[in-house]
Design an enzyme around this catalytic site. Structure first.
Site, PDB file in Angstrom:
ATOM      1  N   LEU A  76       0.807  -1.229   0.000  1.00 21.14           N
ATOM      2  CA  LEU A  76       0.000   0.000   0.000  1.00 21.14           C
ATOM      3  C   LEU A  76       0.838   1.277   0.000  1.00 21.14           C
ATOM      4  CD1 LEU A  76      -2.728  -1.405   2.326  1.00 21.14           C
ATOM      5  CD2 LEU A  76      -3.178  -0.450   0.079  1.00 21.14           C
ATOM      6  N   ASN A 100      -6.826   0.862   7.818  1.00 18.61           N
ATOM      7  CA  ASN A 100      -6.207   0.522   9.107  1.00 18.61           C
ATOM      8  C   ASN A 100      -4.694   0.397   9.001  1.00 18.61           C
ATOM      9  OD1 ASN A 100      -5.952  -1.063  11.805  1.00 18.61           O
ATOM     10  ND2 ASN A 100      -5.240  -2.523  10.257  1.00 18.61           N
ATOM     11  N   TYR A 165       6.034   9.732  12.405  1.00 20.48           N
ATOM     12  CA  TYR A 165       4.768   9.015  12.600  1.00 20.48           C
ATOM     13  C   TYR A 165       3.645   9.999  12.973  1.00 20.48           C
ATOM     14  CZ  TYR A 165       1.417   5.745  14.749  1.00 20.48           C
ATOM     15  OH  TYR A 165       0.283   5.033  15.079  1.00 20.48           O
ATOM     16  N   LYS A 169       0.060  10.713  11.021  1.00 21.56           N
ATOM     17  CA  LYS A 169      -1.250  10.464  11.628  1.00 21.56           C
ATOM     18  C   LYS A 169      -2.053  11.760  11.808  1.00 21.56           C
ATOM     19  CE  LYS A 169      -1.117   5.963  12.017  1.00 21.56           C
ATOM     20  NZ  LYS A 169      -2.094   5.108  11.302  1.00 21.56           N
TER      21      LYS A 169
HETATM   22  N1  LIG Z   1      -1.493  -0.796  18.413  1.00 23.33           N
HETATM   23  C1  LIG Z   1      -1.586   0.438  18.885  1.00 23.33           C
HETATM   24  O1  LIG Z   1      -1.444   0.697  20.093  1.00 23.33           O
HETATM   25  C2  LIG Z   1      -1.858   1.580  17.950  1.00 23.33           C
HETATM   26  C3  LIG Z   1      -1.889   2.888  18.483  1.00 23.33           C
HETATM   27  C4  LIG Z   1      -2.149   3.944  17.633  1.00 23.33           C
HETATM   28  C5  LIG Z   1      -2.427   3.719  16.296  1.00 23.33           C
HETATM   29  N2  LIG Z   1      -2.382   2.449  15.806  1.00 23.33           N
HETATM   30  C6  LIG Z   1      -2.635   2.257  14.386  1.00 23.33           C
HETATM   31  O2  LIG Z   1      -3.504   1.168  14.169  1.00 23.33           O
HETATM   32  C7  LIG Z   1      -3.181   0.521  12.931  1.00 23.33           C
HETATM   33  C8  LIG Z   1      -2.961  -0.971  13.155  1.00 23.33           C
HETATM   34  O3  LIG Z   1      -1.925  -1.137  14.118  1.00 23.33           O
HETATM   35  P1  LIG Z   1      -1.476  -2.569  14.679  1.00 23.33           P
HETATM   36  O4  LIG Z   1      -0.879  -2.306  16.018  1.00 23.33           O
HETATM   37  O5  LIG Z   1      -2.588  -3.550  14.530  1.00 23.33           O
HETATM   38  O6  LIG Z   1      -0.281  -2.902  13.680  1.00 23.33           O
HETATM   39  P2  LIG Z   1       0.374  -4.298  13.219  1.00 23.33           P
HETATM   40  O7  LIG Z   1       1.814  -4.007  12.939  1.00 23.33           O
HETATM   41  O8  LIG Z   1       0.046  -5.413  14.166  1.00 23.33           O
HETATM   42  O9  LIG Z   1      -0.395  -4.557  11.824  1.00 23.33           O
HETATM   43  C9  LIG Z   1      -0.215  -3.715  10.715  1.00 23.33           C
HETATM   44  C10 LIG Z   1      -0.490  -4.497   9.423  1.00 23.33           C
HETATM   45  O10 LIG Z   1      -0.183  -3.623   8.310  1.00 23.33           O
HETATM   46  C11 LIG Z   1       0.518  -4.380   7.326  1.00 23.33           C
HETATM   47  N3  LIG Z   1       1.349  -3.514   6.483  1.00 23.33           N
HETATM   48  C12 LIG Z   1       2.461  -2.823   6.847  1.00 23.33           C
HETATM   49  N4  LIG Z   1       2.978  -2.191   5.774  1.00 23.33           N
HETATM   50  C13 LIG Z   1       2.174  -2.472   4.715  1.00 23.33           C
HETATM   51  C14 LIG Z   1       2.190  -2.104   3.343  1.00 23.33           C
HETATM   52  N5  LIG Z   1       3.155  -1.337   2.823  1.00 23.33           N
HETATM   53  N6  LIG Z   1       1.211  -2.562   2.535  1.00 23.33           N
HETATM   54  C15 LIG Z   1       0.229  -3.365   3.024  1.00 23.33           C
HETATM   55  N7  LIG Z   1       0.165  -3.751   4.313  1.00 23.33           N
HETATM   56  C16 LIG Z   1       1.132  -3.318   5.159  1.00 23.33           C
HETATM   57  C17 LIG Z   1       1.370  -5.358   8.131  1.00 23.33           C
HETATM   58  O11 LIG Z   1       1.788  -6.461   7.334  1.00 23.33           O
HETATM   59  C18 LIG Z   1       0.424  -5.727   9.260  1.00 23.33           C
HETATM   60  O12 LIG Z   1      -0.366  -6.861   8.915  1.00 23.33           O
HETATM   61  C19 LIG Z   1      -1.954   1.264  12.376  1.00 23.33           C
HETATM   62  O13 LIG Z   1      -2.405   2.253  11.471  1.00 23.33           O
HETATM   63  C20 LIG Z   1      -1.367   1.926  13.602  1.00 23.33           C
HETATM   64  O14 LIG Z   1      -0.604   3.066  13.308  1.00 23.33           O
HETATM   65  C21 LIG Z   1      -2.109   1.369  16.601  1.00 23.33           C
END
Ligand SMILES: NC(=O)c1ccc[n+]([C@@H]2O[C@H](COP(=O)([O-])OP(=O)(O)OC[C@H]3O[C@@H](n4cnc5c(N)ncnc54)[C@H](O)[C@@H]3O)[C@@H](O)[C@H]2O)c1
Length: 269
Positions: A76, A100, A165, A169
């Protein structure tokens, strides 16, 4: 004489039967949890991720539900791949778009170079921009629902080494509000979430790295961060998924342009 109130039942309001949802970053953490709850709510799914193994594991979790799901492996960060994906979809247009996908690598601001910076922006912000554009173009006549994923870091840059980051966001918030304003009257509901402190494979690996490499500044910020969580604990991906489901369903039919924190009270403390 009692007056009859003619309202849709709550179970009808939350149901996504007959809908199709596209979920990006569906191969792990929050994306997998969203896939599960949306399948339970009756939606068919288009699951996107760069990691094929992750998508296959997500697919296995959906076994209890009768839903059609299709996996798409794509990067992506590349606009050409996004555009090609939408071009090839044909008539299989989703009703709901959940952006997401996201990465959150730590790097000292002074060490960030152009390619690292570009990569973060391409995945976290540009992909959301191009996905929304393609979605709105394809659904111009019928409208649709978008939920974008930002972060608490966009509002409170609490952890060091995340300037790249936080910028990406913050852009997601601006984009969400702009699209909510521009396309609300054209049948699009556009909202977002601000997750924080959600236990996923992504955040687990950060914690592990901080501890094994004895990165004392990160350990200290982690401690301060935990103290700020009003609920006193980290959240589960499913606790985010349920809020995304709410925003995507008729329960939120009059909600437009909001960013809902799902952060155990971090932003409120
Ligand atoms: N976990 C948290 O505490 C938290 C806090 C704030 C924001 N977020 C946001 O929530 C979302 C999900 O976070 P998460 O913790 O589940 O992350 P994660 O790392 O567990 O999952 C992210 C997914 O995105 C995929 N991905 C990464 N780069 C990609 C690319 N170039 N093309 C396609 N897919 C790609 C990965 O393979 C993975 O499956 C993210 O946008 C993150 O910034 C999470």
């Amino acid at each position: 004489m009692s007056k009859k109130i003619n309202l849709e039942s709550l179970s009808e309001s939350i149901s996504l039967k007959g809908k199709k949802t596209l979920i990006s970053g569906a191969g792990s953490g929050i994306g997998r949890a969203i896939s599960y709850r949306f399948a339970e709510a009756g939606s068919d799914l288009l699951l996107l991720d760069i990691n094929e193994k992750g998508l296959i594991s997500t697919e296995k979790c959906l076994d209890p539900f009768i839903c059609k799901n299709q996996n798409y492996v794509l990067d992506l960060s590349k606009k050409e791949e996004i555009d090609k994906f939408w071009e090839n979809l044909g008539q299989d247009i989703p009703d709901i778009l959940i952006n997401n996908v996201g990465i959150y690598p730590f790097k000292d601001y002074l060490e960030v170079d152009a390619s690292f910076y570009a990569k973060t922006l391409e995945i976290n912000l540009d992909s959301v921009f191009w996905m929304c554009q393609n979605f709105i173009r394809k659904r111009k006549k019928s409208g649709g629902i978008i939920v974008n994923t930002s972060s608490i870091e966009a509002l409170v840059p609490f952890k060091e080494d995340l300037a790249h980051y936080s910028i990406s966001k913050s852009g997601v918030i601006a984009l969400t509000r702009s699209l909510a304003r521009d396309y609300g009257r054209k049948g699009f509901r556009v909202n977002g979430i601000l997750p924080g402190a959600i236990k996923t494979p992504g955040t687990d690996s950060l914690v592990k790295t901080a501890i094994t490499k004895l990165q004392l500044n990160l350990i200290k910020t982690g401690y301060d961060f935990n103290r700020r969580l009003a609920l006193g604990r980290w959240g589960k991906p499913d606790e985010v998924a349920k809020v995304v489901l709410f925003l995507s369903s008729d329960l939120a039919s009059y909600v437009q342009g909001v960013m809902i924190p799902v952060d155990g009270g971090f932003l409120a403390s």
